[in-house]
Motif scaffolding. Structure first.
Motif, PDB file in Angstrom:
ATOM      1  N   THR A   1      -1.794   3.528  -2.290  1.00  0.00           N
ATOM      2  CA  THR A   1      -3.187   3.129  -2.487  1.00  0.00           C
ATOM      3  C   THR A   1      -4.020   3.513  -1.279  1.00  0.00           C
ATOM      4  O   THR A   1      -3.633   3.252  -0.141  1.00  0.00           O
ATOM      5  CB  THR A   1      -3.282   1.610  -2.713  1.00  0.00           C
ATOM      6  OG1 THR A   1      -2.465   1.251  -3.835  1.00  0.00           O
ATOM      7  CG2 THR A   1      -4.722   1.197  -2.984  1.00  0.00           C
ATOM      8  N   ARG A   2      -5.157   4.110  -1.531  1.00  0.00           N
ATOM      9  CA  ARG A   2      -6.106   4.442  -0.467  1.00  0.00           C
ATOM     10  C   ARG A   2      -7.115   3.305  -0.362  1.00  0.00           C
ATOM     11  O   ARG A   2      -7.942   3.114  -1.263  1.00  0.00           O
ATOM     12  CB  ARG A   2      -6.807   5.758  -0.765  1.00  0.00           C
ATOM     13  CG  ARG A   2      -7.630   6.300   0.391  1.00  0.00           C
ATOM     14  CD  ARG A   2      -8.273   7.628   0.036  1.00  0.00           C
ATOM     15  NE  ARG A   2      -9.003   8.171   1.166  1.00  0.00           N
ATOM     16  CZ  ARG A   2      -8.478   8.983   2.077  1.00  0.00           C
ATOM     17  NH1 ARG A   2      -7.214   9.336   1.970  1.00  0.00           N
ATOM     18  NH2 ARG A   2      -9.197   9.437   3.081  1.00  0.00           N
ATOM     19  N   THR A   3      -7.055   2.554   0.712  1.00  0.00           N
ATOM     20  CA  THR A   3      -7.884   1.366   0.868  1.00  0.00           C
ATOM     21  C   THR A   3      -8.513   1.343   2.253  1.00  0.00           C
ATOM     22  O   THR A   3      -7.939   1.862   3.216  1.00  0.00           O
ATOM     23  CB  THR A   3      -7.054   0.091   0.653  1.00  0.00           C
ATOM     24  OG1 THR A   3      -7.853  -1.062   0.915  1.00  0.00           O
ATOM     25  CG2 THR A   3      -5.832   0.062   1.548  1.00  0.00           C
TER      26      THR A   3
ATOM     27  N   THR B   1       2.588   1.675  -3.573  1.00  0.00           N
ATOM     28  CA  THR B   1       1.658   2.072  -4.626  1.00  0.00           C
ATOM     29  C   THR B   1       0.810   3.278  -4.252  1.00  0.00           C
ATOM     30  O   THR B   1       0.030   3.749  -5.079  1.00  0.00           O
ATOM     31  CB  THR B   1       0.732   0.898  -4.982  1.00  0.00           C
ATOM     32  OG1 THR B   1       0.024   0.467  -3.796  1.00  0.00           O
ATOM     33  CG2 THR B   1       1.536  -0.270  -5.521  1.00  0.00           C
TER      34      THR B   1
ATOM     35  N   ALA C   1       0.828  -1.205   0.000  1.00  0.00           N
ATOM     36  CA  ALA C   1       0.000   0.000   0.000  1.00  0.00           C
ATOM     37  C   ALA C   1       0.862   1.255   0.000  1.00  0.00           C
ATOM     38  O   ALA C   1       0.538   2.248  -0.674  1.00  0.00           O
ATOM     39  CB  ALA C   1      -0.939  -0.018   1.200  1.00  0.00           C
TER      40      ALA C   1
END
Length: 420
Positions: free
Chosen positions: A145-147, A143, A140
């Protein structure tokens, strides 16, 4: 005859009213709780038809049955259709549910249930959990990434631990005052973490478009607390910084804190906005954050100026609640021994836990207690790191930037010495 005609007229009028309401509803564009607008066709759909009218799903099933090669585009289309149709009935239209947010609801209880089989399975699953968490966090971060996966994992972990602590452990002769203390620390910690999550939007640098004169830069940001907006009105004097000797190492964060950059607007290289001092860009949130410390994937928000205290207090109370719950559970299912007796209250620690896997009740309590200790170890590491940064007078973002800059300069100095 008259009754039949009256009944038929009532039926026709009711049908007409229903059709009129339906046409009015379609005209206004409102949706019932089980309807939604599909992303691919932009048509009204119903959540009960989640697997209907999906061409990619039909092609994948056909090729799978006939043992033919499956096109990657069909798999992607099938997954996108399933993700779009995974919805929850809601007022005003069915709401989409993220698979990443739903997965922990099944993974956490499955993992805890399998760990109750024996000690070897519990050790393997705990180590696998640690490795999977490290890999997921690094992926995360790499990359950006908003998760919601980690936030959902945290929520469901707390939910299942509360269920075990409240409905299983009290059956093992837990004192009422101990249970009250555990619930107090748990509820207070959850409130602090929720406040940190709720206050995170206040950390974002908001631009004031259309309120600045033409001769000033557009997008002047709001100043941080205790700082003057006059910094954004001064001219850039970067020539003095650029004229430094190439052999000298300049740490920009240290320069800002020491006053080298005082009186100059801090311009983000990504947002191209004038931001307050010590505000940095978050690649996950996509904007600058006031006094950014780091992006917490467990809360899915940035920790900065407005929610830093709530975050630290929430972690400290969570550490107390986890350690207290784990100790109460282990001393209830294992053979305890008394360490000290301050003020007449005995402090116990577990001694022999060799019989915990003989029954499911004892096994699930033991596994949840170990899971709580595992989480408390991670929180203790974060608290120790933040204490060190507080002692240094820096944030995590600034410390990493300074460390990376020093590392790069050391590498360049070594190569330059070799080449000479």
């Amino acid at each position: 005859m008259f009754l039949m005609s009256a009944g038929s007229s009532d039926f026709v009028s009711a049908a007409w009213r229903s059709e009129a309401e339906e046409s009015k509803r379609e005209k206004n564009g409102s949706l019932c709780c089980c309807e939604y607008v599909a992303e691919d066709s932009r048509q009204r759909s119903h959540i009960l038809g989640c697997c209907c009218n999906c061409v990619d799903f039909d092609l994948v099933c056909t090729r799978l049955v006939t043992c033919r090669a499956i096109d990657r585009r069909n798999i992607d289309g099938m997954l996108i259709a399933f993700q779009d149709r995974l919805r929850l009935p809601w007022r005003g239209g069915a709401k989409r549910i993220s698979p990443a947010a739903v997965a922990p609801a099944f993974i956490v209880p499955l993992m805890l249930g399998l760990a109750t089989l024996n000690s070897n399975t519990a050790i393997v699953l705990m180590l696998t959990l640690v490795g999977f968490t490290i890999w997921g966090m690094e992926l995360a971060k790499r990359t950006a990434t908003r998760t919601n996966f980690f936030l959902s994992w945290l929520v469901f972990s707390v939910f299942y631990m509360i269920i075990i602590f409240e409905f299983q452990v009290p059956l093992l002769e837990l004192a009422p005052e101990e249970n009250y203390a555990l619930m107090f620390f748990s509820c207070t910690a959850l409130y602090c973490l929720y406040s940190a999550k709720a206050l995170s939007p206040l950390n974002l640098v908001s631009a004031q478009y259309g309120t600045t004169p033409k001769d000033e830069l557009p997008g002047i940001a709001e100043a941080s607390s205790g700082e003057e907006q006059a910094e954004a009105q001064t001219t850039l004097q970067m020539e003095s910084v650029l004229s430094l000797n190439d052999d000298e190492v300049v740490d920009m964060d240290t320069a800002e804190r020491s006053g080298l950059m005082h009186g100059q607007p801090n311009i983000c290289e990504i947002c191209r906005k004038v931001t307050p001092r010590r505000a940095y860009h978050c690649p996950v949130c996509g904007t600058c954050v006031k006094r950014r410390d780091h992006h917490s994937y467990w809360l899915n928000c940035c920790i900065g100026e407005r929610n830093y205290v709530w975050y630290i207090v929430g972690l400290a109370l969570s550490e107390i609640a986890l350690l207290l719950g784990a100790n109460l559970t282990l001393t209830s299912i294992c053979h305890p021994f008394m360490v000290v007796r301050p003020l007449g209250y005995p402090v116990l620690l577990p001694d022999d836990c060799s019989e915990v896997f003989e029954g499911f009740d004892l096994g699930i309590s033991f596994v949840v207690a170990c899971y709580a200790l595992l989480i408390s170890s991670y929180i203790a590491f974060i608290l120790a790191r933040q204490t060190f940064l507080w002692w240094k007078g820096s944030t995590l973002h600034e410390y990493k930037r300074a460390s990376n800059a020093a590392g790069r300069n050391r590498i360049w100095s070594n190569w330059r010495a070799i080449l000479k």
